[in-house]
Design an enzyme around this catalytic site. Structure first.
Site, PDB file in Angstrom:
ATOM      1  N   TYR A  55       0.835  -1.210   0.000  1.00 40.62           N
ATOM      2  CA  TYR A  55       0.000   0.000   0.000  1.00 40.62           C
ATOM      3  C   TYR A  55       0.868   1.258   0.000  1.00 40.62           C
ATOM      4  CZ  TYR A  55      -4.081  -3.016   0.860  1.00 40.62           C
ATOM      5  OH  TYR A  55      -5.064  -3.977   0.756  1.00 40.62           O
ATOM      6  N   LEU A 212     -18.137  -1.542  -0.498  1.00 39.83           N
ATOM      7  CA  LEU A 212     -18.869  -0.385  -1.042  1.00 39.83           C
ATOM      8  C   LEU A 212     -18.365  -0.085  -2.452  1.00 39.83           C
ATOM      9  CD1 LEU A 212     -18.813   1.700   2.264  1.00 39.83           C
ATOM     10  CD2 LEU A 212     -20.794   0.536   1.263  1.00 39.83           C
ATOM     11  N   ALA A 213     -17.818  -1.127  -3.080  1.00 36.00           N
ATOM     12  CA  ALA A 213     -17.336  -1.051  -4.465  1.00 36.00           C
ATOM     13  C   ALA A 213     -16.377   0.122  -4.676  1.00 36.00           C
ATOM     14  CB  ALA A 213     -18.510  -0.996  -5.437  1.00 36.00           C
TER      15      ALA A 213
HETATM   16  N1  LIG Z   1      -7.110  -8.174  -0.325  1.00 35.60           N
HETATM   17  C1  LIG Z   1      -7.165  -7.410  -1.374  1.00 35.60           C
HETATM   18  O1  LIG Z   1      -6.799  -7.799  -2.500  1.00 35.60           O
HETATM   19  C2  LIG Z   1      -7.736  -6.023  -1.229  1.00 35.60           C
HETATM   20  C3  LIG Z   1      -8.029  -5.259  -2.374  1.00 35.60           C
HETATM   21  C4  LIG Z   1      -8.564  -3.977  -2.184  1.00 35.60           C
HETATM   22  C5  LIG Z   1      -8.779  -3.497  -0.904  1.00 35.60           C
HETATM   23  N2  LIG Z   1      -8.455  -4.249   0.188  1.00 35.60           N
HETATM   24  C6  LIG Z   1      -8.689  -3.759   1.566  1.00 35.60           C
HETATM   25  O2  LIG Z   1     -10.026  -3.354   1.695  1.00 35.60           O
HETATM   26  C7  LIG Z   1     -10.112  -1.995   2.100  1.00 35.60           C
HETATM   27  C8  LIG Z   1     -11.333  -1.365   1.500  1.00 35.60           C
HETATM   28  O3  LIG Z   1     -11.231  -1.373   0.091  1.00 35.60           O
HETATM   29  P1  LIG Z   1     -11.851  -0.221  -0.814  1.00 35.60           P
HETATM   30  O4  LIG Z   1     -11.192   1.074  -0.487  1.00 35.60           O
HETATM   31  O5  LIG Z   1     -11.846  -0.697  -2.206  1.00 35.60           O
HETATM   32  O6  LIG Z   1     -13.326  -0.269  -0.256  1.00 35.60           O
HETATM   33  P2  LIG Z   1     -14.614   0.541  -0.023  1.00 35.60           P
HETATM   34  O7  LIG Z   1     -14.798   0.636   1.438  1.00 35.60           O
HETATM   35  O8  LIG Z   1     -15.613  -0.143  -0.870  1.00 35.60           O
HETATM   36  O9  LIG Z   1     -14.415   2.010  -0.655  1.00 35.60           O
HETATM   37  C9  LIG Z   1     -13.783   3.056   0.017  1.00 35.60           C
HETATM   38  C10 LIG Z   1     -13.788   4.274  -0.891  1.00 35.60           C
HETATM   39  O10 LIG Z   1     -15.133   4.752  -0.969  1.00 35.60           O
HETATM   40  C11 LIG Z   1     -15.169   6.128  -0.617  1.00 35.60           C
HETATM   41  N3  LIG Z   1     -16.439   6.444   0.056  1.00 35.60           N
HETATM   42  C12 LIG Z   1     -17.316   7.391  -0.324  1.00 35.60           C
HETATM   43  N4  LIG Z   1     -18.371   7.434   0.510  1.00 35.60           N
HETATM   44  C13 LIG Z   1     -18.160   6.505   1.439  1.00 35.60           C
HETATM   45  C14 LIG Z   1     -18.903   6.088   2.578  1.00 35.60           C
HETATM   46  N5  LIG Z   1     -20.056   6.634   2.912  1.00 35.60           N
HETATM   47  N6  LIG Z   1     -18.388   5.108   3.334  1.00 35.60           N
HETATM   48  C15 LIG Z   1     -17.216   4.548   3.024  1.00 35.60           C
HETATM   49  N7  LIG Z   1     -16.464   4.918   1.942  1.00 35.60           N
HETATM   50  C16 LIG Z   1     -16.926   5.878   1.163  1.00 35.60           C
HETATM   51  C17 LIG Z   1     -13.979   6.343   0.281  1.00 35.60           C
HETATM   52  O11 LIG Z   1     -13.554   7.687   0.227  1.00 35.60           O
HETATM   53  P3  LIG Z   1     -13.249   8.538   1.578  1.00 35.60           P
HETATM   54  O12 LIG Z   1     -11.931   8.077   2.082  1.00 35.60           O
HETATM   55  O13 LIG Z   1     -13.228   9.937   1.075  1.00 35.60           O
HETATM   56  O14 LIG Z   1     -14.386   8.289   2.538  1.00 35.60           O
HETATM   57  C18 LIG Z   1     -12.942   5.403  -0.358  1.00 35.60           C
HETATM   58  O15 LIG Z   1     -12.321   6.025  -1.452  1.00 35.60           O
HETATM   59  C19 LIG Z   1      -8.784  -1.378   1.697  1.00 35.60           C
HETATM   60  O16 LIG Z   1      -8.439  -0.254   2.482  1.00 35.60           O
HETATM   61  C20 LIG Z   1      -7.846  -2.535   1.934  1.00 35.60           C
HETATM   62  O17 LIG Z   1      -7.508  -2.593   3.309  1.00 35.60           O
HETATM   63  C21 LIG Z   1      -7.958  -5.515   0.045  1.00 35.60           C
END
Ligand SMILES: NC(=O)c1ccc[n+]([C@@H]2O[C@H](COP(=O)([O-])OP(=O)(O)OC[C@H]3O[C@@H](n4cnc5c(N)ncnc54)[C@H](OP(=O)(O)O)[C@@H]3O)[C@@H](O)[C@H]2O)c1
Length: 300
Positions: A55, A212-213
């Site tokens: 990361y 949350l995609a």
């Molecule tokens: N194992 C793997 O291969 C893998 C791959 C991807 C991710 N991950 C893990 O999963 C975590 C989450 O992944 P993700 O970032 O794709 O997931 P997510 O929780 O689906 O999306 C987060 C994104 O959505 C935005 N967002 C907008 N409104 C929101 C709301 N009401 N609540 C929450 N988020 C909101 C956030 O921006 P703001 O920050 O501005 O709120 C952020 O950019 C990562 O941090 C990582 O630890 C693992």
């Protein structure tokens, strides 16, 4: 509320904070902001933090480590997950000529040593193989895991993005605590391809990422599938007095495998919002309303 991830596995908070976007790959938080965010998460009982060595192009673990270094009482209050096995092409790793996977014993060991140093900690609560490699040797991986556990450097082990057969193969050599998988109303595959069935039958708790995609539900969009899902989620939100993100998180939480959603937001009010979704008890039909909105047709 904390939950045991597998029979003898770690105790994690029901909502996990994902740190992928905390540093260079997203919000670019300062150390003091990271420290504040960690403390705010702990206040709302989000005690588990999800990392990966890669990361922020191998910089975000260090950012987090600097934040916990300034407050020695923090480490015992939180659980750290990190991952290894992906080699990125980046100026921070000049020897990597192409993107590849390496899950050899020596690479796992070296990666853990780096993570321990970067995170300013003596132990990692859960280490995941980030992605399966076509070249992985389960015997070798198991030996590396056993050694790391014996040395007290890693407490538990798991995988991420593994198919059911890949999981089965490695689990035959060393007990795995979880499979961290992508899952959301825009990514239904784990419901259908046996991944969640396997977690249920082995009594292990899956972790869900991009639940949350990655924010797609909140952006202005003309994508019909997203618009259909949002319309239903808004209707349910009116019934429950809940926000869109809370309904979508409640939808994930309803699955009997007890999926731990990893919330990727860098804003504590949004992480808190996810915690509040634990209070929503969606009905069976409501769950299928979101399923139907996602697939675009009623179930067979
Ligand atoms: N194992 C793997 O291969 C893998 C791959 C991807 C991710 N991950 C893990 O999963 C975590 C989450 O992944 P993700 O970032 O794709 O997931 P997510 O929780 O689906 O999306 C987060 C994104 O959505 C935005 N967002 C907008 N409104 C929101 C709301 N009401 N609540 C929450 N988020 C909101 C956030 O921006 P703001 O920050 O501005 O709120 C952020 O950019 C990562 O941090 C990582 O630890 C693992």
């Amino acid at each position: 509320m904390n939950i045991r991830v597998s029979e003898y596995g770690p105790m994690f908070s029901r909502i996990v904070a994902g740190c992928m976007n905390w540093g260079e790959w997203g919000a670019n938080l300062e150390v003091s902001q990271v420290q504040k965010l960690i403390e705010e998460c702990l206040e709302i009982k989000v005690t588990t933090f999800d990392h990966a060595d890669i990361y922020g192009h191998y910089t975000t673990e260090e950012l987090f480590g600097k934040a916990i270094k300034n407050n020695s009482s923090l480490r015992n209050q939180l659980q750290l997950i990190t991952k290894c096995g992906i080699k990125l092409v980046t100026p921070n790793r000049p020897d990597n000529k192409i993107k590849s996977y390496d899950i050899s014993a020596s690479y796992i060991t070296q990666s853990v040593e780096q993570s321990l140093k970067h995170l300013h900690t003596d132990y990692i609560d859960l280490l995941l193989i980030h992605r399966p490699s076509p070249l992985m040797d389960p015997q070798e991986i198991a030996e590396a895991f056993v050694k790391l556990k014996k040395e007290g450097k890693v407490k538990d082990f798991g995988v991420s993005n593994f198919t059911t057969s890949q999981f089965e193969m490695l689990n035959n050599f060393v007990p795995l605590a979880t499979n961290q998988i992508e899952i959301s109303p825009l990514h239904l595959e784990p419901f259908l391809d046996g991944t969640l069935d396997q977690c249920l039958s082995k009594k292990i708790t899956p972790m869900g990422y991009s639940t949350l995609a990655g924010g797609k539900f909140f952006a202005n969009t003309t994508n019909e599938r997203v618009m259909r899902i949002n319309k239903v989620a808004h209707q349910l939100g009116e019934k429950y007095g809940a926000t869109l993100d809370q309904i979508l998180t409640a939808w994930i939480l309803k699955h009997p495998s007890g999926i731990l959603p990893i919330i990727g937001s860098t804003k504590v009010n949004r992480i808190k919002s996810a915690v509040q979704s634990l209070d929503i008890q969606m009905t069976n039909e409501e769950w299928f309303m979101i399923w139907e909105a996602s697939t675009g047709s009623e179930v067979a």
